[in-house]
Design an enzyme around this catalytic site. Structure first.
Site, PDB file in Angstrom:
ATOM      1  N   ASP A 292     -68.452 103.751 -30.944  1.00 29.27           N
ATOM      2  CA  ASP A 292     -67.877 103.655 -32.058  1.00 29.27           C
ATOM      3  C   ASP A 292     -66.670 103.752 -31.776  1.00 29.27           C
ATOM      4  O   ASP A 292     -66.801 104.954 -33.072  1.00 29.27           O
ATOM      5  CB  ASP A 292     -69.283 104.880 -32.479  1.00 29.27           C
TER       6      ASP A 292
ATOM      7  N   ASP B 195     -63.362 107.558 -35.182  1.00 23.87           N
ATOM      8  CA  ASP B 195     -64.142 107.659 -34.016  1.00 23.87           C
ATOM      9  C   ASP B 195     -65.629 107.714 -34.666  1.00 23.87           C
ATOM     10  O   ASP B 195     -64.983 109.188 -35.685  1.00 23.87           O
ATOM     11  CB  ASP B 195     -64.314 108.458 -32.520  1.00 23.87           C
ATOM     12  N   LEU B 196     -66.270 107.783 -34.676  1.00 29.58           N
ATOM     13  CA  LEU B 196     -67.726 107.953 -35.629  1.00 29.58           C
ATOM     14  C   LEU B 196     -68.253 109.467 -35.226  1.00 29.58           C
ATOM     15  O   LEU B 196     -68.271 109.459 -33.780  1.00 29.58           O
ATOM     16  CB  LEU B 196     -68.840 106.983 -35.901  1.00 29.58           C
TER      17      LEU B 196
END
Length: 354
Positions: free
Chosen positions: A259, A216-217
């Site tokens: 994202d 996960d960004l």
């Protein structure tokens, strides 16, 4: 008969290049039967129709012996050209002696007064091969010759087949594109959730060892909020390139949505190696990403699990455990890798905040 005797006979009959019929009739025969031969009783060719001569470019046919050019296959017992009209009703089956040895069929008719023979030839079932080998067109055949009709049919069939192949290729290309689009993320070109589910189902069914990494960004929301969605899309494409560069061709990279990314490492189930790889990916993600004179800065949090942790591999369970490990990384300060263990706390309500 010797060659000397043959040529003497030719001279007596009017010369090697003289046709057996008067010029006007010869022209008629050339038009009606462009593949005919006029044979002297000696077996020498007095005249060849224009299409027949085209089959042997640069080699004049007139003056040569019939059996020097052609191999007579039927009637097989015939050794003299003068006997061809009487055997098997004058029907012939023959072929050129030289390559490409095109096969022919013919019909023999004697001229009055034993002046010689008229042999009308055609390709029969060898018409397609002959046209290809000798570059013939419909102009090389008599207008009433059924070969012309066959040529038209072949040309029509070839054109239709060519168009069908082209259409089939377009359809196959469209199907391939549609299938690729159905299993691909349009923005990044990575696999999507549908493709991921198919891969995981295949690996679990085959009991293949694999590692599963959820990424996960971090700080991606701030890029969208401050620089706009165009910048966000640019960052996502850059992230996809980084993930491709850091993984193997056999691995599957998925954009699961927004994202969020999932990486499936086929045949790699060592958690320590995967954790090292995860830290390297995070290091790459933290490098500044330029966009239209601005700088985008992100990081990433990773949770991973491996098939070796389970007695019976269940893809859904592994995804849940990778999520648990991911949110443990979020809680731990982001920009880190967590390997799943049963001791990890359950996912909290705010654990996934950007």
């Amino acid at each position: 008969m010797s060659a000397e005797i043959g040529h003497e006979a030719l001279a007596a009959a009017g010369g090697e290049g003289a046709a057996l019929v008067e010029p006007g009739l010869c022209a008629v025969l050339d038009r009606l039967m462009p593949m005919h031969l006029q044979l002297r009783p000696t077996g020498h060719i007095a005249h060849a129709g224009p299409s027949l001569q085209k089959l042997l470019p640069g080699q004049p046919i007139a003056g040569r012996r019939f059996l020097e050019i052609f191999e007579l296959k039927r009637p097989g017992a015939t050794t003299r050209v003068s006997d061809m009209a009487n055997a098997e009703g004058g029907r012939l089956k023959l072929a050129f002696r030289d390559a490409p040895r095109t096969g022919l069929v013919g019909l023999v008719a004697p001229l009055p007064g034993e002046q010689g023979l008229i042999v009308n030839l055609s390709f029969g079932f060898n018409i397609i091969e002959a046209v290809q080998n000798h570059d013939l067109t419909s102009a090389d055949f008599a207008a009433t010759d059924l070969a012309v009709e066959m040529l038209y049919l072949v040309e029509a069939k070839t054109a239709a087949l060519s168009e069908w192949k082209a259409l089939n290729q377009r359809l196959q290309g469209a199907m391939t594109t549609a299938e690729k689009q159905a299993s691909s993320d349009m923005l990044t070109g990575l696999a999507n959730r549908r493709a991921m589910e198919e891969v995981l189902a295949r690996l679990t069914k085959a009991k293949t060892a694999f590692g599963l990494m959820n990424l996960d960004l971090d700080f991606f929301k701030s890029v969208n909020d401050t620089l706009g969605h165009a910048a966000g899309d640019h960052v996502l494409r850059e992230v996809a390139d980084i993930l491709r560069a850091e993984t193997r061709a056999a691995d599957v990279i998925v954009r699961a949505g927004g994202d969020e990314f999932v990486l499936v490492f086929v045949g790699l189930s060592n958690p320590d190696r995967l954790a090292t790889l995860g830290r390297r990916i995070i290091s790459r993600l933290e490098e500044p990403i330029p966009f239209e004179g601005e700088t985008c800065r992100i990081s990433g949090s990773i949770g991973l699990t491996v098939s070796d942790f389970y007695t019976v591999t269940n893809a859904e369970e592994m995804m849940q455990h990778a999520d648990t490990a991911l949110y443990a990384s979020k809680r731990g300060g982001r920009g880190m890798v967590t390997v799943y263990s049963p001791d990890l706390p359950a996912i909290g309500e705010n654990a996934g905040a950007d």
